[in-house]
Design a protein around this motif. Structure first.
Motif, PDB file in Angstrom:
ATOM      1  N   LYS A 262       0.812  -1.213   0.000  1.00 33.83           N
ATOM      2  CA  LYS A 262       0.000   0.000   0.000  1.00 33.83           C
ATOM      3  C   LYS A 262       0.849   1.268   0.000  1.00 33.83           C
ATOM      4  O   LYS A 262       0.470   2.280  -0.596  1.00 33.83           O
ATOM      5  N   MET A 263       2.002   1.229   0.678  1.00 34.02           N
ATOM      6  CA  MET A 263       2.869   2.403   0.754  1.00 34.02           C
ATOM      7  C   MET A 263       3.981   2.361  -0.298  1.00 34.02           C
ATOM      8  O   MET A 263       4.844   3.227  -0.335  1.00 34.02           O
ATOM      9  N   GLN A 264       3.968   1.346  -1.122  1.00 30.41           N
ATOM     10  CA  GLN A 264       4.905   1.207  -2.233  1.00 30.41           C
ATOM     11  C   GLN A 264       6.358   1.390  -1.782  1.00 30.41           C
ATOM     12  O   GLN A 264       7.108   2.209  -2.306  1.00 30.41           O
ATOM     13  N   THR A 265       6.715   0.613  -0.783  1.00 34.46           N
ATOM     14  CA  THR A 265       8.090   0.617  -0.300  1.00 34.46           C
ATOM     15  C   THR A 265       8.620  -0.808  -0.306  1.00 34.46           C
ATOM     16  O   THR A 265       7.908  -1.751   0.052  1.00 34.46           O
ATOM     17  N   GLY A 266       9.852  -0.986  -0.736  1.00 37.70           N
ATOM     18  CA  GLY A 266      10.436  -2.318  -0.802  1.00 37.70           C
ATOM     19  C   GLY A 266      11.345  -2.629   0.357  1.00 37.70           C
ATOM     20  O   GLY A 266      12.006  -3.661   0.381  1.00 37.70           O
ATOM     21  N   LEU A 322       7.381  -1.636  15.845  1.00 35.25           N
ATOM     22  CA  LEU A 322       7.816  -0.384  15.227  1.00 35.25           C
ATOM     23  C   LEU A 322       8.269  -0.669  13.807  1.00 35.25           C
ATOM     24  O   LEU A 322       9.033  -1.610  13.571  1.00 35.25           O
ATOM     25  N   ALA A 323       7.815   0.147  12.857  1.00 29.44           N
ATOM     26  CA  ALA A 323       8.175  -0.071  11.456  1.00 29.44           C
ATOM     27  C   ALA A 323       8.587   1.246  10.817  1.00 29.44           C
ATOM     28  O   ALA A 323       7.806   2.200  10.767  1.00 29.44           O
ATOM     29  N   ASP A 324       9.826   1.287  10.342  1.00 29.35           N
ATOM     30  CA  ASP A 324      10.368   2.447   9.640  1.00 29.35           C
ATOM     31  C   ASP A 324      10.286   2.157   8.147  1.00 29.35           C
ATOM     32  O   ASP A 324      11.004   1.300   7.633  1.00 29.35           O
ATOM     33  N   ILE A 325       9.409   2.875   7.443  1.00 32.03           N
ATOM     34  CA  ILE A 325       9.193   2.579   6.024  1.00 32.03           C
ATOM     35  C   ILE A 325       9.916   3.568   5.106  1.00 32.03           C
ATOM     36  O   ILE A 325       9.799   3.475   3.882  1.00 32.03           O
ATOM     37  N   GLY A 326      10.663   4.511   5.683  1.00 30.94           N
ATOM     38  CA  GLY A 326      11.367   5.511   4.883  1.00 30.94           C
ATOM     39  C   GLY A 326      10.633   6.843   4.888  1.00 30.94           C
ATOM     40  O   GLY A 326       9.406   6.885   4.822  1.00 30.94           O
ATOM     41  N   HIS A 327      11.397   7.921   4.950  1.00 30.99           N
ATOM     42  CA  HIS A 327      10.814   9.265   5.043  1.00 30.99           C
ATOM     43  C   HIS A 327       9.988   9.584   3.796  1.00 30.99           C
ATOM     44  O   HIS A 327       8.808   9.922   3.882  1.00 30.99           O
TER      45      HIS A 327
END
Length: 364
Positions: A262-266, A322-327
């Motif tokens: 959904k957030m289009q992050t790999g 906790l999930a860091d998906i990128g700024h």
């Protein structure tokens, strides 16, 4: 239309008075009275974005992040910030930034993340303090309803999910005008007693000028007695981050795959799995380590944000994922939301979604 017309629509969504004190928001480059040719919406204003605005015949760039954050002592083109400002000025392009004003808006950055993740029952994670003000005034009894309705129409009297809220007490007001007065009740030089209604009503702080102007325009007295104070009540619709719920609980791995899609992050950095299902989710676009404890306090099963440092992950303390998906990844859909908002408001000018990927972080 002029640039200011677009700004008015943007500030309906995210009033600048709710931006954080450290921020630099609003019109950063250009003249607000410039005639508009088109609007380009972007996450960041880089040289390539200014070039895109030129090619699209857009003389206003609406950018989430401010290109000018600290004071510029020189504009020589030495840095990317200076080059952007120079190019924008040379091509008569205005730049407007929203940043933390949109972070704190109820339909802003974090609502967009919640919508992407299909979260329901959204509420603010960290309500902003000192955002509600209270007006107390006194009006002739037979004019009270007219004044109340005028204040309601101006935006006063909303408390959470309720509107047209006020408190009213009847009493007697006394006054005597001097030789220079022009009283609308009683006579100058004589003490007058008037049956009055004391009206107390709350309003969001960004509407103060409008509320006071409505008061003065509607009230019949030459001199209006009133008081405005800031109150401590939490505003349910202004603040950082959001909390929402998934329609169906997911396992931790299924949830992270859902976020990736959904957030289009790999690439997701996360704390240890807790072997529990995810239902309640807290989100905060951009750098959100400061909100970890707030997310835990809500009982959230997971917290989606960015820019977490090594020691921040210890703060999970086996109670939250906790999930860091990128700024960039956490805020990338913000520009889509702004285009949708402006397109509904402006039908006779082009509102262009920037195609420039401004993410400065690359993965190998």
């Amino acid at each position: 239309m002029i640039v200011q017309d677009v700004i008015n629509h943007l500030e309906e969504l995210a009033p600048l008075s709710y931006a954080e004190g450290f921020d630099n928001v609003g019109l950063l480059v250009g003249d607000k009275n410039t005639k508009l040719t088109g609007v380009l919406v972007t996450l960041d204003t880089l040289e390539a974005v200014v070039d895109e605005a030129i090619s699209e015949n857009c003389n206003l760039i609406v950018s989430f992040h401010p290109i000018i954050f600290k004071g510029l002592k020189k504009i020589t083109g030495k840095t990317y910030v200076e080059r952007v400002v120079l190019k924008a000025i040379k091509n008569d392009i205005a730049i407007y930034s929203m940043h933390t004003a949109l972070d704190n808006a109820f339909k802003g950055v974090n609502a967009i993340i919640c919508n992407q993740l299909e979260l329901a029952n959204k509420r603010i994670l960290i309500p902003q303090s000192e955002t509600i003000k209270k007006l107390t005034t006194y009006v002739p009894k037979n004019e009270a309803e007219t004044l109340r309705n005028a204040l309601f129409n101006a935006g006063a009297g909303s408390i959470g999910n309720y509107t047209n809220c006020s408190f009213n007490v009847e009493g007697y007001g006394t006054f005597r005008g001097n030789d220079q007065s022009s009283p609308t009740k009683g006579k100058k030089g004589e003490t007058h007693t008037e049956t009055e209604t004391k009206i107390t009503i709350t309003f969001p702080k960004h509407l103060e000028s409008r509320i006071l102007q409505t008061l003065f325009n509607t009230h019949s007295y030459e001199e209006v007695a009133y008081e405005v104070v800031t109150i401590e009540n939490k505003n349910q619709h202004i603040g950082m981050g959001m909390v929402g719920e998934l329609a169906t609980p997911m396992s931790e791995t299924d949830f992270l795959n859902h976020v990736k899609t959904k957030m289009q992050t790999g690439f997701i950095r996360h704390s240890s799995f807790l072997n529990k299902t995810i239902k309640k989710v807290a989100v905060l676009g951009g750098s959100g380590s400061f909100a970890i404890n707030a997310a835990k306090a809500t009982g959230a099963d997971a917290f989606i944000t960015a820019d977490l440092k090594y020691h921040d992950f210890f703060s999970a303390e086996n109670s939250i994922l906790l999930a860091d998906i990128g700024h960039y990844e956490s805020e990338q859909f913000t520009k889509n939301g702004l285009v949708e908002h402006l397109t509904k408001k402006i039908t006779n000018f082009a509102v262009v979604l920037s195609k420039t990927n401004t993410n400065p972080v690359k993965y190998f």
